[in-house]
Enzyme design. Structure first.
Site, short mmCIF file in Angstrom:
data_model
loop_
_atom_site.label_atom_id
_atom_site.label_comp_id
_atom_site.label_asym_id
_atom_site.label_seq_id
_atom_site.Cartn_x
_atom_site.Cartn_y
_atom_site.Cartn_z
N CYS A 102 0.82 -1.21 0.00
CA CYS A 102 0.00 0.00 0.00
C CYS A 102 0.85 1.25 0.00
O CYS A 102 1.81 1.35 0.77
CB CYS A 102 -0.93 0.00 1.22
SG CYS A 102 -2.12 -1.35 1.17
N CYS A 183 -2.12 -1.11 -3.69
CA CYS A 183 -3.26 -0.62 -2.91
C CYS A 183 -2.97 0.80 -2.41
O CYS A 183 -1.82 1.24 -2.40
CB CYS A 183 -3.59 -1.61 -1.80
SG CYS A 183 -3.22 -1.11 -0.14
#
Ligand SMILES: *[C@@H]1O[C@H](CO)[C@@H](O)[C@H](O)[C@H]1NC(C)=O
Ligand SMILES: *[C@@H]1O[C@H](CO)[C@@H](O)[C@H](O)[C@H]1NC(C)=O
Ligand SMILES: *[C@@H]1O[C@H](CO)[C@@H](O)[C@H](O)[C@H]1NC(C)=O
Ligand SMILES: *[C@@H]1O[C@H](CO)[C@@H](O)[C@H](O)[C@H]1NC(C)=O
Ligand SMILES: *[C@@H]1O[C@H](CO)[C@@H](O)[C@H](O)[C@H]1NC(C)=O
Ligand SMILES: *[C@@H]1O[C@H](CO)[C@@H](O)[C@H](O)[C@H]1NC(C)=O
Length: 277
Positions: A102, A183
Protein backbone atom coordinates in the site's frame (compact mmCIF):
# COMPACT_ATOMS: atom_id res chain seq x y z
CA UNK A 1 66.87 -65.08 -48.31
CA UNK A 2 63.61 -66.29 -49.82
CA UNK A 3 61.87 -65.31 -46.61
CA UNK A 4 62.91 -61.62 -47.06
CA UNK A 5 60.15 -60.57 -49.47
CA UNK A 6 57.12 -61.95 -47.51
CA UNK A 7 58.53 -60.56 -44.26
CA UNK A 8 58.86 -57.06 -45.80
CA UNK A 9 55.31 -57.32 -47.15
CA UNK A 10 54.14 -58.47 -43.72
CA UNK A 11 55.85 -55.42 -42.13
CA UNK A 12 54.30 -53.06 -44.69
CA UNK A 13 50.84 -54.55 -44.01
CA UNK A 14 51.36 -54.21 -40.28
CA UNK A 15 52.48 -50.58 -40.69
CA UNK A 16 49.39 -49.86 -42.80
CA UNK A 17 47.19 -51.49 -40.16
CA UNK A 18 48.81 -49.39 -37.42
CA UNK A 19 48.37 -46.21 -39.49
CA UNK A 20 44.67 -47.04 -40.05
CA UNK A 21 44.21 -47.65 -36.36
CA UNK A 22 45.84 -44.34 -35.50
CA UNK A 23 43.59 -42.49 -37.98
CA UNK A 24 40.49 -44.25 -36.61
CA UNK A 25 41.41 -43.42 -33.01
CA UNK A 26 42.11 -39.78 -33.97
CA UNK A 27 38.75 -39.51 -35.72
CA UNK A 28 37.01 -40.99 -32.69
CA UNK A 29 38.78 -38.56 -30.38
CA UNK A 30 37.75 -35.61 -32.57
CA UNK A 31 34.11 -36.74 -32.72
CA UNK A 32 33.94 -37.27 -28.95
CA UNK A 33 35.57 -33.87 -28.36
CA UNK A 34 33.11 -32.08 -30.65
CA UNK A 35 30.05 -33.78 -29.13
CA UNK A 36 31.33 -33.19 -25.61
CA UNK A 37 32.21 -29.58 -26.43
CA UNK A 38 28.72 -28.81 -27.76
CA UNK A 39 27.02 -30.47 -24.78
CA UNK A 40 29.28 -28.75 -22.27
CA UNK A 41 28.78 -25.34 -23.89
CA UNK A 42 25.01 -25.69 -23.68
CA UNK A 43 25.22 -26.91 -20.12
CA UNK A 44 27.33 -23.90 -19.28
CA UNK A 45 24.69 -21.54 -20.74
CA UNK A 46 22.01 -23.15 -18.57
CA UNK A 47 24.30 -23.31 -15.55
CA UNK A 48 25.46 -19.72 -15.88
CA UNK A 49 21.89 -18.47 -16.17
CA UNK A 50 20.80 -20.66 -13.26
CA UNK A 51 23.58 -19.41 -11.00
CA UNK A 52 22.70 -15.76 -11.71
CA UNK A 53 19.05 -16.58 -11.05
CA UNK A 54 19.78 -18.36 -7.76
CA UNK A 55 22.32 -15.87 -6.42
CA UNK A 56 19.97 -12.95 -7.10
CA UNK A 57 17.09 -14.89 -5.56
CA UNK A 58 19.10 -15.69 -2.40
CA UNK A 59 19.44 -11.97 -1.62
CA UNK A 60 15.75 -12.12 -0.63
CA UNK A 61 15.36 -14.02 2.64
CA UNK A 62 12.87 -16.78 3.27
CA UNK A 63 12.27 -18.17 -0.21
CA UNK A 64 12.78 -21.62 -1.68
CA UNK A 65 14.86 -20.41 -4.61
CA UNK A 66 15.48 -23.90 -6.01
CA UNK A 67 11.74 -24.48 -6.25
CA UNK A 68 11.18 -21.02 -7.77
CA UNK A 69 13.89 -21.78 -10.37
CA UNK A 70 12.26 -25.10 -11.29
CA UNK A 71 8.81 -23.51 -11.59
CA UNK A 72 10.28 -20.70 -13.69
CA UNK A 73 11.95 -23.12 -16.10
CA UNK A 74 8.73 -25.03 -16.66
CA UNK A 75 7.23 -21.95 -18.32
CA UNK A 76 9.56 -22.02 -21.36
CA UNK A 77 11.85 -25.07 -21.41
CA UNK A 78 11.26 -27.44 -24.35
CA UNK A 79 8.94 -24.86 -25.98
CA UNK A 80 9.08 -22.75 -29.10
CA UNK A 81 10.34 -19.39 -27.70
CA UNK A 82 7.65 -17.57 -29.70
CA UNK A 83 4.86 -19.69 -28.23
CA UNK A 84 5.12 -18.82 -24.56
CA UNK A 85 1.97 -16.91 -23.52
CA UNK A 86 1.67 -14.83 -20.34
CA UNK A 87 -0.30 -17.64 -18.72
CA UNK A 88 2.76 -19.92 -18.87
CA UNK A 89 4.14 -17.93 -15.93
CA UNK A 90 1.01 -18.35 -13.74
CA UNK A 91 2.60 -21.16 -11.69
CA UNK A 92 5.68 -18.98 -11.15
CA UNK A 93 3.59 -16.11 -9.79
CA UNK A 94 1.89 -18.62 -7.48
CA UNK A 95 5.27 -20.00 -6.34
CA UNK A 96 6.70 -16.52 -5.66
CA UNK A 97 3.66 -14.36 -4.90
CA UNK A 98 3.74 -10.56 -4.72
CA UNK A 99 2.85 -9.21 -1.29
CA UNK A 100 0.10 -6.57 -1.10
CA UNK A 101 1.81 -3.16 -1.03
CA UNK A 102 0.00 0.00 0.00
CA UNK A 103 1.09 3.54 -0.92
CA UNK A 104 4.54 2.39 -2.06
CA UNK A 105 3.95 0.93 -5.51
CA UNK A 106 5.86 2.87 -8.17
CA UNK A 107 5.30 2.14 -11.86
CA UNK A 108 7.47 3.68 -14.53
CA UNK A 109 7.70 4.12 -18.27
CA UNK A 110 10.77 5.41 -20.15
CA UNK A 111 12.45 6.46 -16.88
CA UNK A 112 14.19 3.19 -15.97
CA UNK A 113 17.54 4.57 -14.79
CA UNK A 114 16.19 7.59 -12.91
CA UNK A 115 13.36 5.72 -11.17
CA UNK A 116 15.68 2.98 -9.91
CA UNK A 117 18.29 5.47 -8.69
CA UNK A 118 15.47 7.13 -6.79
CA UNK A 119 13.90 3.98 -5.27
CA UNK A 120 17.32 2.64 -4.28
CA UNK A 121 18.29 5.77 -2.38
CA UNK A 122 15.00 6.27 -0.58
CA UNK A 123 13.19 3.46 1.14
CA UNK A 124 9.81 4.83 0.19
CA UNK A 125 8.78 3.41 -3.15
CA UNK A 126 8.99 -0.05 -4.63
CA UNK A 127 9.25 -0.75 -8.36
CA UNK A 128 8.67 -4.17 -9.90
CA UNK A 129 12.45 -4.53 -10.24
CA UNK A 130 12.78 -4.15 -6.45
CA UNK A 131 10.58 -7.22 -5.89
CA UNK A 132 11.94 -10.77 -6.00
CA UNK A 133 10.88 -11.82 -9.51
CA UNK A 134 11.55 -8.42 -11.06
CA UNK A 135 14.98 -8.21 -9.43
CA UNK A 136 15.99 -11.75 -10.40
CA UNK A 137 15.16 -11.39 -14.11
CA UNK A 138 15.97 -7.69 -14.63
CA UNK A 139 18.13 -7.21 -17.72
CA UNK A 140 18.32 -10.94 -18.55
CA UNK A 141 17.46 -12.76 -21.77
CA UNK A 142 16.41 -16.40 -21.80
CA UNK A 143 14.49 -18.92 -23.87
CA UNK A 144 14.05 -22.62 -24.50
CA UNK A 145 13.95 -24.72 -27.63
CA UNK A 146 11.63 -27.52 -28.68
CA UNK A 147 13.21 -30.89 -27.95
CA UNK A 148 15.73 -29.51 -25.46
CA UNK A 149 15.75 -29.23 -21.68
CA UNK A 150 18.28 -26.40 -21.75
CA UNK A 151 17.99 -22.67 -21.12
CA UNK A 152 19.53 -20.53 -23.85
CA UNK A 153 20.71 -16.97 -23.41
CA UNK A 154 21.76 -16.25 -26.99
CA UNK A 155 19.75 -16.29 -30.25
CA UNK A 156 16.49 -15.77 -28.35
CA UNK A 157 13.72 -13.85 -30.15
CA UNK A 158 13.53 -10.16 -29.19
CA UNK A 159 10.37 -8.27 -28.15
CA UNK A 160 9.45 -7.24 -31.66
CA UNK A 161 9.97 -10.71 -33.20
CA UNK A 162 6.78 -12.24 -31.87
CA UNK A 163 3.93 -11.44 -29.50
CA UNK A 164 4.20 -14.45 -27.22
CA UNK A 165 7.91 -14.18 -26.64
CA UNK A 166 9.53 -15.89 -23.64
CA UNK A 167 10.86 -12.66 -22.11
CA UNK A 168 8.06 -10.20 -22.92
CA UNK A 169 5.38 -12.64 -21.68
CA UNK A 170 7.24 -12.83 -18.37
CA UNK A 171 7.28 -9.04 -17.94
CA UNK A 172 3.62 -8.76 -18.93
CA UNK A 173 2.62 -11.48 -16.47
CA UNK A 174 4.57 -10.09 -13.50
CA UNK A 175 3.46 -6.53 -14.30
CA UNK A 176 -0.17 -7.67 -14.15
CA UNK A 177 0.52 -9.41 -10.84
CA UNK A 178 2.22 -6.31 -9.48
CA UNK A 179 -0.66 -4.02 -10.50
CA UNK A 180 -3.06 -6.47 -8.89
CA UNK A 181 -1.46 -6.20 -5.42
CA UNK A 182 -1.17 -2.38 -5.52
CA UNK A 183 -3.26 -0.62 -2.91
CA UNK A 184 -3.87 2.88 -1.56
CA UNK A 185 -2.09 5.66 -3.42
CA UNK A 186 0.10 4.46 -6.24
CA UNK A 187 2.62 6.44 -8.29
CA UNK A 188 4.03 6.30 -11.80
CA UNK A 189 7.22 8.01 -12.94
CA UNK A 190 6.91 9.15 -16.54
CA UNK A 191 9.34 10.95 -18.82
CA UNK A 192 8.69 14.65 -19.41
CA UNK A 193 11.53 14.94 -21.92
CA UNK A 194 9.80 12.99 -24.65
CA UNK A 195 6.93 14.09 -26.86
CA UNK A 196 4.46 11.44 -25.64
CA UNK A 197 4.98 10.61 -21.94
CA UNK A 198 2.10 8.12 -21.81
CA UNK A 199 1.88 5.33 -24.38
CA UNK A 200 -1.23 3.09 -24.27
CA UNK A 201 0.78 0.26 -25.82
CA UNK A 202 3.56 0.29 -23.21
CA UNK A 203 3.42 -2.28 -20.40
CA UNK A 204 2.42 0.53 -18.06
CA UNK A 205 -0.37 1.64 -20.41
CA UNK A 206 -1.63 -1.71 -21.59
CA UNK A 207 -1.28 -3.82 -18.43
CA UNK A 208 -0.54 -1.91 -15.24
CA UNK A 209 -3.04 0.96 -15.52
CA UNK A 210 -5.81 -1.41 -16.57
CA UNK A 211 -4.85 -3.94 -13.90
CA UNK A 212 -5.38 -1.56 -10.96
CA UNK A 213 -8.33 -2.63 -8.84
CA UNK A 214 -10.52 0.29 -7.78
CA UNK A 215 -11.64 -1.52 -4.63
CA UNK A 216 -8.07 -1.34 -3.36
CA UNK A 217 -6.48 1.62 -5.17
CA UNK A 218 -7.43 5.11 -4.11
CA UNK A 219 -5.35 7.20 -6.50
CA UNK A 220 -2.69 7.24 -9.19
CA UNK A 221 -0.18 10.09 -9.13
CA UNK A 222 1.91 10.69 -12.23
CA UNK A 223 5.39 12.01 -11.43
CA UNK A 224 6.38 13.69 -14.67
CA UNK A 225 10.16 14.06 -14.56
CA UNK A 226 11.27 17.24 -16.29
CA UNK A 227 14.73 18.32 -17.33
CA UNK A 228 16.09 21.74 -18.35
CA UNK A 229 14.25 21.57 -21.63
CA UNK A 230 10.65 20.68 -20.82
CA UNK A 231 9.01 19.01 -23.73
CA UNK A 232 5.72 18.17 -22.04
CA UNK A 233 3.84 19.09 -18.92
CA UNK A 234 0.87 17.75 -16.99
CA UNK A 235 -1.57 19.21 -19.54
CA UNK A 236 -0.23 16.88 -22.25
CA UNK A 237 -2.84 15.14 -24.42
CA UNK A 238 -1.40 11.67 -23.76
CA UNK A 239 -2.06 12.14 -20.05
CA UNK A 240 -5.72 12.80 -20.87
CA UNK A 241 -5.70 9.39 -22.54
CA UNK A 242 -4.22 7.90 -19.37
CA UNK A 243 -7.03 9.40 -17.28
CA UNK A 244 -9.57 7.77 -19.58
CA UNK A 245 -7.85 4.37 -19.35
CA UNK A 246 -7.80 4.47 -15.56
CA UNK A 247 -10.49 2.19 -14.04
CA UNK A 248 -13.49 4.14 -12.74
CA UNK A 249 -13.22 5.21 -9.10
CA UNK A 250 -9.45 5.77 -9.04
CA UNK A 251 -8.43 9.40 -8.52
CA UNK A 252 -5.82 10.92 -10.78
CA UNK A 253 -3.09 13.44 -10.04
CA UNK A 254 -0.03 14.73 -11.86
CA UNK A 255 3.12 16.47 -10.58
CA UNK A 256 5.87 18.02 -12.68
CA UNK A 257 9.11 17.24 -10.87
CA UNK A 258 12.53 18.43 -12.08
CA UNK A 259 15.11 15.66 -12.16
CA UNK A 260 17.43 17.70 -9.91
CA UNK A 261 14.72 17.78 -7.25
CA UNK A 262 14.45 13.98 -7.33
CA UNK A 263 18.18 13.69 -6.79
CA UNK A 264 18.09 16.06 -3.80
CA UNK A 265 15.18 14.18 -2.25
CA UNK A 266 16.79 10.83 -2.82
CA UNK A 267 19.95 11.82 -1.02
CA UNK A 268 18.13 13.05 2.10
CA UNK A 269 17.18 10.00 4.20
CA UNK A 270 15.32 12.20 6.74
CA UNK A 271 12.80 13.29 4.18
CA UNK A 272 9.40 11.59 4.59
CA UNK A 273 8.05 9.53 1.73
CA UNK A 274 6.13 11.40 -0.92
CA UNK A 275 7.21 14.84 0.25
CA UNK A 276 9.45 15.11 -2.77
CA UNK A 277 6.55 16.36 -4.89
C1 LIG B 1 -0.52 -15.27 -27.70
O1 LIG B 1 -1.09 -15.90 -26.56
C2 LIG B 1 -2.42 -15.52 -26.30
C3 LIG B 1 -2.82 -16.18 -25.01
O2 LIG B 1 -2.16 -15.53 -23.96
C4 LIG B 1 -3.30 -15.94 -27.47
O3 LIG B 1 -4.62 -15.53 -27.24
C5 LIG B 1 -2.77 -15.29 -28.73
O4 LIG B 1 -3.52 -15.73 -29.84
C6 LIG B 1 -1.29 -15.60 -28.94
N1 LIG B 1 -0.80 -14.83 -30.07
C7 LIG B 1 -0.10 -15.35 -31.05
C8 LIG B 1 0.35 -14.44 -32.12
O5 LIG B 1 0.18 -16.54 -31.06
C1 LIG C 1 13.68 10.52 -20.88
O1 LIG C 1 13.97 9.97 -22.15
C2 LIG C 1 15.16 10.48 -22.71
C3 LIG C 1 15.24 9.95 -24.12
O2 LIG C 1 15.09 8.57 -24.13
C4 LIG C 1 16.33 10.06 -21.84
O3 LIG C 1 17.54 10.56 -22.38
C5 LIG C 1 16.13 10.63 -20.44
O4 LIG C 1 17.15 10.16 -19.57
C6 LIG C 1 14.79 10.20 -19.89
N1 LIG C 1 14.53 10.90 -18.67
C7 LIG C 1 14.37 10.26 -17.53
C8 LIG C 1 14.03 11.10 -16.33
O5 LIG C 1 14.47 9.05 -17.42
C1 LIG D 1 -4.10 8.55 -0.27
O1 LIG D 1 -4.01 9.92 -0.39
C2 LIG D 1 -5.17 10.61 0.08
C3 LIG D 1 -5.06 12.08 -0.28
O2 LIG D 1 -3.74 12.46 -0.45
C4 LIG D 1 -5.28 10.39 1.57
O3 LIG D 1 -6.44 11.07 2.07
C5 LIG D 1 -5.43 8.90 1.81
O4 LIG D 1 -5.46 8.63 3.19
C6 LIG D 1 -4.30 8.13 1.18
N1 LIG D 1 -4.59 6.72 1.22
C7 LIG D 1 -3.87 5.86 1.96
C8 LIG D 1 -4.31 4.45 1.93
O5 LIG D 1 -2.90 6.22 2.59
C1 LIG E 1 -11.08 -6.25 -7.47
O1 LIG E 1 -10.83 -7.03 -6.31
C2 LIG E 1 -11.99 -7.58 -5.74
C3 LIG E 1 -11.62 -8.21 -4.42
O2 LIG E 1 -10.44 -8.93 -4.50
C4 LIG E 1 -12.58 -8.58 -6.74
O3 LIG E 1 -13.75 -9.16 -6.22
C5 LIG E 1 -12.90 -7.86 -8.04
O4 LIG E 1 -13.33 -8.77 -9.01
C6 LIG E 1 -11.68 -7.10 -8.56
N1 LIG E 1 -12.07 -6.28 -9.68
C7 LIG E 1 -11.48 -6.32 -10.86
C8 LIG E 1 -11.96 -5.39 -11.90
O5 LIG E 1 -10.56 -7.11 -11.09
C1 LIG F 1 2.08 23.08 -20.94
O1 LIG F 1 2.48 22.89 -22.27
C2 LIG F 1 1.61 23.51 -23.18
C3 LIG F 1 2.03 23.07 -24.58
O2 LIG F 1 3.42 23.05 -24.70
C4 LIG F 1 1.69 25.02 -22.98
O3 LIG F 1 0.83 25.67 -23.89
C5 LIG F 1 1.25 25.33 -21.59
O4 LIG F 1 1.40 26.73 -21.31
C6 LIG F 1 2.06 24.55 -20.57
N1 LIG F 1 1.48 24.73 -19.27
C7 LIG F 1 2.17 24.98 -18.19
C8 LIG F 1 1.41 25.11 -16.91
O5 LIG F 1 3.39 25.04 -18.19
C1 LIG G 1 10.23 23.05 -16.59
O1 LIG G 1 9.32 22.53 -15.63
C2 LIG G 1 9.70 22.81 -14.31
C3 LIG G 1 8.73 22.10 -13.40
O2 LIG G 1 7.41 22.38 -13.76
C4 LIG G 1 9.73 24.34 -14.10
O3 LIG G 1 10.13 24.60 -12.77
C5 LIG G 1 10.69 24.96 -15.06
O4 LIG G 1 10.62 26.36 -14.97
C6 LIG G 1 10.37 24.56 -16.49
N1 LIG G 1 11.40 25.01 -17.39
C7 LIG G 1 11.15 25.59 -18.56
C8 LIG G 1 12.33 25.99 -19.36
O5 LIG G 1 10.00 25.76 -18.96
Amino acid sequence: MDHGEPRRAEKRRRRRRVALCVVAVLLLVIIVAVVLGVTLRKETETNQFQSVFLSRCETFKGNNCQKIWETFQQAYVNRDPCKVPMEAYDPLVTAAPFKPTCNRVMFWSKTKVVVHEFTEKTDCFVTLEDTLLGYVLDGLTWCGKEGSSETFTTDCPVWTDCENNTVSSFWKRVSAAYADIACGNVSAMLNGSIAVPFSPTSIFGSIEVKGLNATRVNSLTVVLVTEEENVTNCTDASLKVLQKELPAGINYGCEEVPESQLQECGSDPQRPCGSCW
